[in-house]
Design a protein around this motif. Structure first.
Motif, PDB file in Angstrom:
ATOM      1  N   VAL B 408       0.843  -1.199   0.000  1.00 54.34           N
ATOM      2  CA  VAL B 408       0.000   0.000   0.000  1.00 54.34           C
ATOM      3  C   VAL B 408       0.878   1.248   0.000  1.00 54.34           C
ATOM      4  N   ALA B 409       1.913   1.229   0.823  1.00 49.77           N
ATOM      5  CA  ALA B 409       2.814   2.386   0.886  1.00 49.77           C
ATOM      6  C   ALA B 409       3.459   2.639  -0.472  1.00 49.77           C
ATOM      7  N   GLU B 410       3.879   1.552  -1.089  1.00 49.17           N
ATOM      8  CA  GLU B 410       4.533   1.641  -2.396  1.00 49.17           C
ATOM      9  C   GLU B 410       3.568   2.212  -3.443  1.00 49.17           C
ATOM     10  N   LEU B 411       2.348   1.724  -3.397  1.00 45.79           N
ATOM     11  CA  LEU B 411       1.351   2.169  -4.375  1.00 45.79           C
ATOM     12  C   LEU B 411       0.974   3.626  -4.150  1.00 45.79           C
ATOM     13  N   GLU B 412       0.913   4.011  -2.879  1.00 46.45           N
ATOM     14  CA  GLU B 412       0.563   5.405  -2.597  1.00 46.45           C
ATOM     15  C   GLU B 412       1.622   6.345  -3.157  1.00 46.45           C
ATOM     16  N   LYS B 413       2.872   5.900  -3.080  1.00 48.65           N
ATOM     17  CA  LYS B 413       3.959   6.711  -3.642  1.00 48.65           C
ATOM     18  C   LYS B 413       3.770   6.865  -5.149  1.00 48.65           C
ATOM     19  N   THR B 414       3.497   5.729  -5.793  1.00 43.87           N
ATOM     20  CA  THR B 414       3.295   5.751  -7.240  1.00 43.87           C
ATOM     21  C   THR B 414       2.100   6.632  -7.601  1.00 43.87           C
ATOM     22  N   GLN B 415       1.064   6.532  -6.777  1.00 42.83           N
ATOM     23  CA  GLN B 415      -0.133   7.320  -7.038  1.00 42.83           C
ATOM     24  C   GLN B 415       0.186   8.811  -6.980  1.00 42.83           C
ATOM     25  N   ALA B 416       0.987   9.179  -5.979  1.00 39.87           N
ATOM     26  CA  ALA B 416       1.368  10.584  -5.841  1.00 39.87           C
ATOM     27  C   ALA B 416       2.122  11.061  -7.078  1.00 39.87           C
ATOM     28  N   LEU B 417       2.955  10.176  -7.605  1.00 41.80           N
ATOM     29  CA  LEU B 417       3.710  10.516  -8.818  1.00 41.80           C
ATOM     30  C   LEU B 417       2.769  10.793  -9.980  1.00 41.80           C
ATOM     31  N   PHE B 418       1.766   9.930 -10.121  1.00 41.52           N
ATOM     32  CA  PHE B 418       0.811  10.120 -11.222  1.00 41.52           C
ATOM     33  C   PHE B 418       0.022  11.405 -11.031  1.00 41.52           C
ATOM     34  N   GLN B 419      -0.374  11.644  -9.788  1.00 45.81           N
ATOM     35  CA  GLN B 419      -1.110  12.887  -9.497  1.00 45.81           C
ATOM     36  C   GLN B 419      -0.280  14.081  -9.938  1.00 45.81           C
ATOM     37  N   ALA B 420       0.992  14.066  -9.522  1.00 42.39           N
ATOM     38  CA  ALA B 420       1.877  15.194  -9.800  1.00 42.39           C
ATOM     39  C   ALA B 420       2.032  15.395 -11.308  1.00 42.39           C
ATOM     40  N   GLN B 421       1.938  14.299 -12.058  1.00 42.32           N
ATOM     41  CA  GLN B 421       2.124  14.404 -13.504  1.00 42.32           C
ATOM     42  C   GLN B 421       0.817  14.607 -14.248  1.00 42.32           C
ATOM     43  N   GLY B 422      -0.263  14.722 -13.497  1.00 43.83           N
ATOM     44  CA  GLY B 422      -1.551  14.943 -14.138  1.00 43.83           C
ATOM     45  C   GLY B 422      -2.112  13.705 -14.815  1.00 43.83           C
ATOM     46  N   ARG B 423      -1.616  12.540 -14.415  1.00 45.39           N
ATOM     47  CA  ARG B 423      -2.169  11.299 -14.972  1.00 45.39           C
ATOM     48  C   ARG B 423      -3.283  10.834 -14.049  1.00 45.39           C
ATOM     49  N   THR B 424      -4.411  11.498 -14.159  1.00 44.91           N
ATOM     50  CA  THR B 424      -5.493  11.251 -13.201  1.00 44.91           C
ATOM     51  C   THR B 424      -6.091   9.860 -13.369  1.00 44.91           C
ATOM     52  N   GLN B 425      -6.117   9.387 -14.615  1.00 48.53           N
ATOM     53  CA  GLN B 425      -6.736   8.084 -14.834  1.00 48.53           C
ATOM     54  C   GLN B 425      -5.969   6.982 -14.097  1.00 48.53           C
ATOM     55  N   GLU B 426      -4.642   7.022 -14.247  1.00 49.70           N
ATOM     56  CA  GLU B 426      -3.832   6.009 -13.581  1.00 49.70           C
ATOM     57  C   GLU B 426      -3.913   6.159 -12.064  1.00 49.70           C
ATOM     58  N   ALA B 427      -3.920   7.415 -11.608  1.00 49.59           N
ATOM     59  CA  ALA B 427      -4.017   7.652 -10.173  1.00 49.59           C
ATOM     60  C   ALA B 427      -5.316   7.061  -9.645  1.00 49.59           C
ATOM     61  N   ALA B 428      -6.390   7.216 -10.423  1.00 48.31           N
ATOM     62  CA  ALA B 428      -7.686   6.689  -9.999  1.00 48.31           C
ATOM     63  C   ALA B 428      -7.668   5.162  -9.984  1.00 48.31           C
ATOM     64  N   GLN B 429      -7.000   4.572 -10.967  1.00 44.41           N
ATOM     65  CA  GLN B 429      -6.934   3.109 -10.998  1.00 44.41           C
ATOM     66  C   GLN B 429      -6.191   2.585  -9.781  1.00 44.41           C
ATOM     67  N   ILE B 430      -5.140   3.308  -9.396  1.00 42.39           N
ATOM     68  CA  ILE B 430      -4.394   2.861  -8.218  1.00 42.39           C
ATOM     69  C   ILE B 430      -5.246   3.016  -6.977  1.00 42.39           C
ATOM     70  N   GLN B 431      -6.034   4.088  -6.939  1.00 34.43           N
ATOM     71  CA  GLN B 431      -6.933   4.276  -5.805  1.00 34.43           C
ATOM     72  C   GLN B 431      -7.895   3.092  -5.705  1.00 34.43           C
ATOM     73  N   GLU B 432      -8.399   2.704  -6.860  1.00 32.69           N
ATOM     74  CA  GLU B 432      -9.324   1.572  -6.918  1.00 32.69           C
ATOM     75  C   GLU B 432      -8.661   0.323  -6.338  1.00 32.69           C
ATOM     76  N   ALA B 433      -7.417   0.110  -6.755  1.00 32.81           N
ATOM     77  CA  ALA B 433      -6.675  -1.056  -6.280  1.00 32.81           C
ATOM     78  C   ALA B 433      -6.408  -0.953  -4.785  1.00 32.81           C
ATOM     79  N   LEU B 434      -6.101   0.273  -4.330  1.00 27.92           N
ATOM     80  CA  LEU B 434      -5.844   0.474  -2.904  1.00 27.92           C
ATOM     81  C   LEU B 434      -7.098   0.163  -2.099  1.00 27.92           C
ATOM     82  N   ASP B 435      -8.241   0.615  -2.601  1.00 28.95           N
ATOM     83  CA  ASP B 435      -9.501   0.318  -1.914  1.00 28.95           C
ATOM     84  C   ASP B 435      -9.714  -1.180  -1.851  1.00 28.95           C
ATOM     85  N   ALA B 436      -9.425  -1.825  -2.978  1.00 28.60           N
ATOM     86  CA  ALA B 436      -9.584  -3.282  -3.027  1.00 28.60           C
ATOM     87  C   ALA B 436      -8.674  -3.941  -2.002  1.00 28.60           C
TER      88      ALA B 436
END
Lengths: 401, 461
Positions: B408-436
């Protein structure tokens, strides 16, 4: 087809404001135009080209030869990936081989992140395994971790499933003449003065066949291609025989020391791969012929075990505490068949009775052709045929000797 | 052949697609086919514009640095972007779609019913000049409807409605049968096989290598595959691997009621394809090598390296990031590679080509190199590495090599990276996975999809 209609943008535009228009290349080719000699590589390009068609140099500029930079020398040898055809030129020194951040980068999932090294030293190439999961094989011999082996021109080396062929461009085994732009060659040459011997020593006793194969290969003084062709088949046979016999010894040792070890431990490279290193895409492909010799034979196992119905050589010890059965590597009995569920069933031992339970597998478990319900324990008896999906095993109990 | 006849209503041109069948209907097909003309006149659903004069896509080649080191070997990146022209709409090429349905026992009940509903929906979306075939598989493969034009929608739907569940999953044979249906149609269509399955292959050839090898072979003949994985038991690595090889899409469908929605998405995607069969070739100058193309499997040749890219959709950008090995050389400006993109324009059907140059100025001044990195290429590199990271995390969790917490920690880091780069779709997919993951579910099925999108280099403007 239009060639120059697309608005292609050039990254890092060359500092060349003078040149504005390019004549379409295709149109130009048919006419014999004037040509320019490249000041760097001396090859000729059409005068309509901006960049040298050989080395890519910006033709109207002049190379900066003031710094100590120079043209790269031709490599001593080239390793070619037999599947992708990618070439790796080898000059001198040590090259790391692996899947991440290495000099020789192999993307195949069977290659470990840090897999091996290839060293070019005084006209010979040696390969050293650095503790890879799926092993390094030279001339049919699987290297032990940190074991080095010489690789000759025309031979192949296998890193995991990646097979690379070595082509020697320079003069092999002639340190004095060769000197591949390496300073202090004499010192190095002195250390490795007799690469033959060195290799021979490391090869050691256990692989007479491999050596035989190697010698045969070398005694064929044909043209390079023919030689390669001749080497390949014999190498392959040697490889199989060799791995087989070697692994057999290994697994015998292992079974002797720890009786309960499941057979998958014996062919550790593969199961380990799925366990910790192999990337997501590896699916274990059952290779019955190769793995069979690894498994302990029924005579070597104590206690109960499963035996493959269609391949009685393949046995799976159950152990005194029972075993989990499934496709993924964390099971005690790993059945690498895609229709076996990742966690398929378990065998428990209670007071000497073996109890089988399906743990909710997709394709079900059947005992003697009768499908068992998930989570419903069934007592196993000698000779029962248990089908985990499509894989049918026979349950055997053996008295302790 | 019974099946064939049921659909072969005379006068509705069923034989056109079967070039090898010498059939009396053939003559009729060209003369009196009412649907042919209809297709070009009465099509209100679609934007009708004259094909653009410009190319379907633009190619951009960006060097990772303005400078490169002249004194010894060095590694630099080259980013290639293929961008679909926004205005590239028009009369689309007709589709040649095969619906490949797993009707194994596990699909019984709701899943199969929703799948049928979704397939009927696809039938509704197709136009009379599109070609459809329907293949189902279990132990055996059944060509429910051979490839033919979509003229009698009700009849097709009736047949879809009669699909019954069977036993095992013979994915390989099913796929081969689907491809032969698609291949039986002459060129001039946008091809795609859409596979829906809910389980591991259990009959026929079942191993990853054979199946993916077959996919690669079909891709080389221009057949793209999209895989839809349904439920919890299917093999996401296999389905993602297939889609990756085929340059198509991969979807994870958690619940049966989502099936029609996903089919709609896929049809949308298919209808907006502007370029197909994209092949990117790096023609390398001397002293230059391609070390790797992130997320792709290059084929190397004599001074060239080639990768295939996914089908390009309207408004989309595909990027490919290559790591180059550059030899030392006299200082100066060099084109290290000529980049050529070959593709089929999906509107005109013609093969087109775009080229660009990767140029570096070689210098001995390392400070100059350090100061002139291209930030957009660096960003792309981070994304490429993030994709590998996600893969590692998924694998680590599966083998229990890392704890859920660490993952989860690793994924949150990756998610932050996507957010910062404006890749909202990927960030959302990671959120989905994190929820799962927090709910204790398998996050791999969502995340392999993220990895696929990243590896294909897809992004929307």
């Amino acid at each position: 087809m239009q060639f120059n209609s697309e608005p292609t943008m050039i990254g890092g535009a060359p500092p060349d404001p003078g040149r504005t228009q390019v004549v379409p290349r295709a149109a130009d080719r048919t006419q014999m135009g004037a040509s320019i000699e490249c000041p760097v590589c001396r090859s000729r390009s059409l005068s309509t080209e901006i960049f040298c068609s050989e080395c890519g140099f910006l033709l109207e500029s002049t190379p900066d030869t003031t710094s100590e930079s120079s043209e790269p020398e031709t490599p001593f040898a080239v390793l070619t990936d037999t599947r992708t055809n990618q070439q790796y030129p080898l000059f001198s020194g040590t090259y790391s081989v692996g899947r991440e951040n290495t000099d020789i980068l192999l993307t195949d999932p069977s290659v470990s992140r840090s897999h091996a090294t290839v060293t070019v030293l005084s006209g010979s190439v040696t390969v050293c395994d650095t503790g890879s999961t799926n092993g390094t094989v030279v001339a049919g011999k699987r290297l032990q971790p940190n074991e080095s082996e010489r690789l000759r021109g025309g031979q192949e080396v296998r890193f995991g499933n990646s097979v690379m062929a070595l082509e020697i461009k320079g003069a092999e085994e002639q340190p004095e003449d060769e000197a591949p732009a390496e300073p202090a060659t004499e010192a190095i040459a002195a250390i490795a003065s007799s690469p033959e011997e060195a290799a021979g020593q490391t090869v050691g006793e256990p692989q007479p066949e491999a050596e035989a194969a190697e010698t045969t290969a070398q005694q064929t003084p044909q043209s390079a291609e023919e030689a390669t062709a001749a080497v390949k088949p014999s190498d392959d046979t040697a490889s199989e025989d060799e791995t087989a016999s070697e692994d057999e010894t290994a697994s015998q040792d292992e079974t002797a020391s720890q009786d309960q070890s499941p057979p998958d431990e014996a062919d550790a490279p593969d199961s380990d791969a799925s366990a910790d290193k192999a990337p997501v895409f590896t699916l274990k492909v059952p290779e019955a012929e190769e793995q069979t010799p690894d498994a302990p034979s029924p005579a070597e196992i104590s206690g109960a075990f499963f035996q493959e119905r269609d391949n009685p050589q393949q046995v799976y010890p159950i152990g005194e505490y029972g075993a989990n059965v499934g496709r993924r590597a964390n099971n005690d009995i790993v059945l690498a068949d895609p229709h076996v569920s990742s966690s398929h069933a378990q065998v428990a031992v209670q007071n000497g009775t073996y109890i089988l339970m399906d743990t909710g597998s997709t394709n079900g478990t059947a005992v003697n052709g009768r499908r068992v319900q998930p989570n419903d324990p069934v007592v196993l008896s000698e000779g029962d045929e248990v089908a985990f999906g499509p894989v049918t095993l026979v349950f055997k109990v053996k008295e302790q000797p | 052949m019974d099946q064939t006849q049921q659909f072969g209503v005379p006068g509705q041109d069923p034989q056109r697609t079967q070039a090898l069948n010498p059939d009396p209907n053939r003559t009729q097909a060209f003369g009196g086919d009412p649907n042919r003309t209809q297709a070009f006149q009465g099509d209100i659903n679609r934007t009708q514009m004259a094909p653009e004069a410009g190319a379907a896509l633009q190619l951009e080649v960006v060097a990772g640095n303005r400078y490169a080191l002249s004194t010894r070997n060095s590694r630099e990146h080259v980013l290639v972007r293929a961008r679909a022209g926004q205005a590239a709409t028009g009369q689309r090429m007709p589709l040649n779609v095969c619906l490949l349905l797993d009707r194994s026992g596990s699909m019984e009940g709701q899943p199969l019913e929703f799948a049928k509903q979704a397939m009927s929906y696809v039938v509704d979306l197709l136009q009379p000049n599109d070609v459809l075939s329907v293949v189902t598989f279990e132990d055996n493969v059944e060509v429910l409807m051979p490839a033919r034009r979509v003229v009698n929608k009700d009849l097709i739907k009736q047949h879809i409605g009669r699909i019954q569940p069977g036993n095992t999953t013979n994915l390989y044979e099913g796929f081969v049968a689907a491809c032969s249906q698609v291949a039986s149609v002459p060129p001039g269509y946008v091809n795609r096989v859409i596979l829906l399955t809910d389980g591991e292959p259990t009959a026929g050839l079942t191993d990853f290598q054979s199946i993916v090898g077959q996919v690669a072979e079909q891709k080389s003949r221009g057949i793209t595959l999209t895989t839809l994985g349904f439920g919890q038991e299917y093999n996401e690595e296999l389905l993602m691997g297939m889609a990756r090889r085929a340059g198509g899409n991969y979807y994870y469908i958690q619940r049966p009621e989502l099936l029609p929605e996903v089919f709609r998405k896929e049809m949308d995607s298919l209808l907006s394809v502007v370029a197909r069969n994209l092949r990117l070739v790096f023609w390398l100058s001397r002293w230059t090598q391609v070390r790797q193309v992130y997320g792709k499997q290059p084929v190397w040749g004599d001074r060239r390296a080639e990768v295939t890219l996914a089908d390009l959709e309207r408004g989309e950008t595909l990027s490919a990031l290559a790591e180059m090995e550059l030899g030392n050389r006299p200082g100066g400006t060099y084109r290290i590679a000529r980049v050529e993109l070959l593709y089929d324009d999906a509107l005109t059907g013609r093969q087109e080509r775009a080229t660009g140059d990767a140029v570096f100025e070689f210098t001995a001044d390392e400070a100059l190199i350090a100061a002139n990195r291209n930030p957009s290429v660096d960003q792309e590199l981070q994304v490429a590495l993030a994709s590998r990271n996600i893969e590692k995390t998924v694998m680590g969790m599966r083998t229990q090599a890392i704890s859920t917490q660490a993952a989860v920690a690793e994924l949150e880091k990756t998610q932050a990276l996507f957010q910062a780069q404006g890749r909202t779709q990927e960030a959302a997919q990671i959120q989905e996975a994190l929820d799962a993951a927090k709910g204790g579910a398998d996050l791999g099925k969502t995340l392999v999809g993220t990895v696929l999108t990243l590896d294909q280099g897809k992004s929307k403007q």
